[in-house]
Each structure stands twice: as C-alpha cells, then as structure tokens.
Design a protein around this motif. Structure first.
Motif, PDB file in Angstrom:
ATOM      1  N   ALA A 128       0.868  -1.179   0.000  1.00  0.00           N
ATOM      2  CA  ALA A 128       0.000   0.000   0.000  1.00  0.00           C
ATOM      3  C   ALA A 128       0.903   1.227   0.000  1.00  0.00           C
ATOM      4  CB  ALA A 128      -0.890   0.006   1.233  1.00  0.00           C
ATOM      5  N   VAL A 129       0.613   2.150  -0.904  1.00  0.00           N
ATOM      6  CA  VAL A 129       1.422   3.359  -1.019  1.00  0.00           C
ATOM      7  C   VAL A 129       0.520   4.578  -0.857  1.00  0.00           C
ATOM      8  CG1 VAL A 129       2.972   4.710  -2.490  1.00  0.00           C
ATOM      9  CG2 VAL A 129       2.996   2.198  -2.624  1.00  0.00           C
ATOM     10  N   GLU A 130       0.902   5.455   0.056  1.00  0.00           N
ATOM     11  CA  GLU A 130       0.257   6.759   0.199  1.00  0.00           C
ATOM     12  C   GLU A 130       1.334   7.821   0.094  1.00  0.00           C
ATOM     13  OE1 GLU A 130      -1.893   7.040   3.890  1.00  0.00           O
ATOM     14  OE2 GLU A 130      -3.637   6.004   3.032  1.00  0.00           O
ATOM     15  N   VAL A 131       1.008   8.910  -0.591  1.00  0.00           N
ATOM     16  CA  VAL A 131       1.940  10.018  -0.719  1.00  0.00           C
ATOM     17  C   VAL A 131       1.279  11.255  -0.132  1.00  0.00           C
ATOM     18  CG1 VAL A 131       3.373  11.386  -2.272  1.00  0.00           C
ATOM     19  CG2 VAL A 131       2.882   8.979  -2.821  1.00  0.00           C
ATOM     20  N   HIS A 132       1.983  11.886   0.789  1.00  0.00           N
ATOM     21  CA  HIS A 132       1.518  13.125   1.419  1.00  0.00           C
ATOM     22  C   HIS A 132       2.442  14.253   0.991  1.00  0.00           C
ATOM     23  CE1 HIS A 132      -0.326  10.062   3.956  1.00  0.00           C
ATOM     24  NE2 HIS A 132      -1.224  10.984   4.258  1.00  0.00           N
ATOM     25  N   ALA A 133       1.876  15.436   0.776  1.00  0.00           N
ATOM     26  CA  ALA A 133       2.654  16.608   0.377  1.00  0.00           C
ATOM     27  C   ALA A 133       2.639  17.651   1.480  1.00  0.00           C
ATOM     28  CB  ALA A 133       2.095  17.211  -0.907  1.00  0.00           C
ATOM     29  N   ASP A 134       3.806  18.186   1.722  1.00  0.00           N
ATOM     30  CA  ASP A 134       3.981  19.323   2.612  1.00  0.00           C
ATOM     31  C   ASP A 134       4.307  20.502   1.696  1.00  0.00           C
ATOM     32  OD1 ASP A 134       4.544  21.116   4.621  1.00  0.00           O
ATOM     33  OD2 ASP A 134       6.118  19.907   5.554  1.00  0.00           O
ATOM     34  N   SER A 135       3.265  21.215   1.252  1.00  0.00           N
ATOM     35  CA  SER A 135       3.431  22.309   0.299  1.00  0.00           C
ATOM     36  C   SER A 135       4.116  23.497   0.959  1.00  0.00           C
ATOM     37  CB  SER A 135       2.074  22.758  -0.243  1.00  0.00           C
ATOM     38  OG  SER A 135       1.436  21.696  -0.903  1.00  0.00           O
ATOM     39  N   PRO A 136       4.842  24.301   0.164  1.00  0.00           N
ATOM     40  CA  PRO A 136       5.482  25.493   0.727  1.00  0.00           C
ATOM     41  C   PRO A 136       4.461  26.371   1.442  1.00  0.00           C
ATOM     42  CG  PRO A 136       6.195  25.139  -1.535  1.00  0.00           C
ATOM     43  CD  PRO A 136       5.084  24.169  -1.272  1.00  0.00           C
ATOM     44  N   GLY A 137       4.722  26.691   2.678  1.00  0.00           N
ATOM     45  CA  GLY A 137       3.841  27.544   3.471  1.00  0.00           C
ATOM     46  C   GLY A 137       2.671  26.840   4.118  1.00  0.00           C
ATOM     47  N   ALA A 138       2.494  25.560   3.843  1.00  0.00           N
ATOM     48  CA  ALA A 138       1.356  24.817   4.416  1.00  0.00           C
ATOM     49  C   ALA A 138       1.606  24.512   5.886  1.00  0.00           C
ATOM     50  CB  ALA A 138       1.126  23.521   3.654  1.00  0.00           C
ATOM     51  N   MET A 139       0.526  24.404   6.630  1.00  0.00           N
ATOM     52  CA  MET A 139       0.627  24.121   8.060  1.00  0.00           C
ATOM     53  C   MET A 139       0.718  22.615   8.337  1.00  0.00           C
ATOM     54  SD  MET A 139       0.762  27.075   9.376  1.00  0.00           S
ATOM     55  CE  MET A 139       0.436  26.889  11.109  1.00  0.00           C
ATOM     56  N   GLN A 140       0.239  21.791   7.389  1.00  0.00           N
ATOM     57  CA  GLN A 140       0.284  20.344   7.594  1.00  0.00           C
ATOM     58  C   GLN A 140       0.302  19.625   6.250  1.00  0.00           C
ATOM     59  OE1 GLN A 140      -3.212  19.696   9.919  1.00  0.00           O
ATOM     60  NE2 GLN A 140      -4.528  19.448   8.150  1.00  0.00           N
ATOM     61  N   GLU A 141       0.657  18.353   6.291  1.00  0.00           N
ATOM     62  CA  GLU A 141       0.672  17.531   5.096  1.00  0.00           C
ATOM     63  C   GLU A 141      -0.750  17.220   4.626  1.00  0.00           C
ATOM     64  OE1 GLU A 141       4.497  14.588   5.574  1.00  0.00           O
ATOM     65  OE2 GLU A 141       2.565  13.912   6.330  1.00  0.00           O
ATOM     66  N   GLU A 142      -0.864  16.962   3.309  1.00  0.00           N
ATOM     67  CA  GLU A 142      -2.137  16.522   2.729  1.00  0.00           C
ATOM     68  C   GLU A 142      -1.882  15.254   1.929  1.00  0.00           C
ATOM     69  OE1 GLU A 142      -5.146  19.718   1.271  1.00  0.00           O
ATOM     70  OE2 GLU A 142      -3.169  20.190   0.427  1.00  0.00           O
ATOM     71  N   LEU A 143      -2.833  14.317   1.978  1.00  0.00           N
ATOM     72  CA  LEU A 143      -2.770  13.138   1.129  1.00  0.00           C
ATOM     73  C   LEU A 143      -2.993  13.577  -0.318  1.00  0.00           C
ATOM     74  CD1 LEU A 143      -2.644  10.014   0.856  1.00  0.00           C
ATOM     75  CD2 LEU A 143      -5.140  10.042   1.045  1.00  0.00           C
ATOM     76  N   VAL A 144      -2.040  13.242  -1.203  1.00  0.00           N
ATOM     77  CA  VAL A 144      -2.160  13.671  -2.599  1.00  0.00           C
ATOM     78  C   VAL A 144      -2.225  12.503  -3.577  1.00  0.00           C
ATOM     79  CG1 VAL A 144      -1.082  15.921  -2.209  1.00  0.00           C
ATOM     80  CG2 VAL A 144       0.354  13.961  -2.853  1.00  0.00           C
ATOM     81  N   PHE A 145      -1.899  11.279  -3.122  1.00  0.00           N
ATOM     82  CA  PHE A 145      -1.853  10.133  -4.033  1.00  0.00           C
ATOM     83  C   PHE A 145      -1.925   8.843  -3.231  1.00  0.00           C
ATOM     84  CE2 PHE A 145       0.383   6.774  -6.251  1.00  0.00           C
ATOM     85  CZ  PHE A 145      -0.092   6.875  -7.542  1.00  0.00           C
ATOM     86  N   SER A 146      -2.581   7.821  -3.819  1.00  0.00           N
ATOM     87  CA  SER A 146      -2.575   6.493  -3.193  1.00  0.00           C
ATOM     88  C   SER A 146      -2.765   5.412  -4.250  1.00  0.00           C
ATOM     89  CB  SER A 146      -3.662   6.389  -2.115  1.00  0.00           C
ATOM     90  OG  SER A 146      -4.942   6.562  -2.685  1.00  0.00           O
TER      91      SER A 146
END
Length: 128
Positions: free
Chosen positions: A81-99
C-alpha cells in the motif's frame, strides 16, 4: 517505510503542477526498493498498480512523503500500500495527494514466476 523527495521545476507539467508520470515513477521505484529489502536475493518485477488516485495538485517546492507498507503476500507476489503526502510550501500540515497498491512478482532467471520466501522471513511484517 517512509521516504521523501522534493518537487522541482523539472517535475512539473505544462500547468505548473507535478506531472503524474513523475509521481508514478517514484512510486514504482520506492515501492520496489522496499520489496527488494524485504526479499533480499529475489528478482522482483512490477506486476501492476491498482486504482491510481491523484487526490490533489502538487506545487513546486513541495516535500513528498511516501508511506510504503506491506499489504498482502501471495505465493509468488507481494503487494504494498502506497500513500503520498505533500507538505506544500507555506502549508501548516501535510495533505494526502496520491494512493495506490503496487504488486511485484518474483521471477527466476528464465522470467517465470517462482515462490517467495515464507512470511516468517518477511522483514516488513516483523518490524511493522
């Protein structure tokens, strides 16, 4: 296992966001690295990916965290199982962007499927 990479300009599509092909390359490569460590000495090839879900656009400069965990093991194949989270520039927390789920099959020197080692030697299951 977690691994990380950063999105740079050469990874962007014509709209200025992460190109999906770059994500798929990383997912395949990083999942294979986990499988190769879990099954040392085995020749593993990608069999397939199931439902691929791009949940959010990914901006340049984002730090991606790839979470890769064993999902199931058959006689000749193993799925992660693969999940990818992104910590965008200036973001306060990671977001799930791909699975997705990535399946690898063990092959012999002639390219035929062959049995994987038994689960008790499956390092990820022992350490997770």
């Amino acid at each position: 296992m977690n691994t990380f990479t950063m999105v740079r300009p050469e990874h962007l599509n014509h709209h200025g966001y992460l190109f999906g092909g770059s994500m798929l390359k990383w997912v395949d490569e990083y999942a294979w690295l986990v499988a190769a460590r879990d099954f040392p000495g085995c020749t593993l090839v990608t069999r397939g990916m199931d439902r691929i879900v791009f949940s959010k656009q990914v901006k340049n400069g984002s730090i991606l965290r790839f979470s890769i965990l064993p999902w199931k093991q058959g006689n000749t194949s193993v799925t992660y199982a693969v999940e990818v989270h992104a910590d965008s520039p200036g973001a306060m927390q990671e977001e799930l962007v791909f699975s997705t789920h990535v399946t690898f099959v063990r092959i012999d020197e002639d390219g035929h499927k062959t049995a994987l080692p038994k689960r008790e030697t499956y390092r990820s299951m022992e350490t997770s």
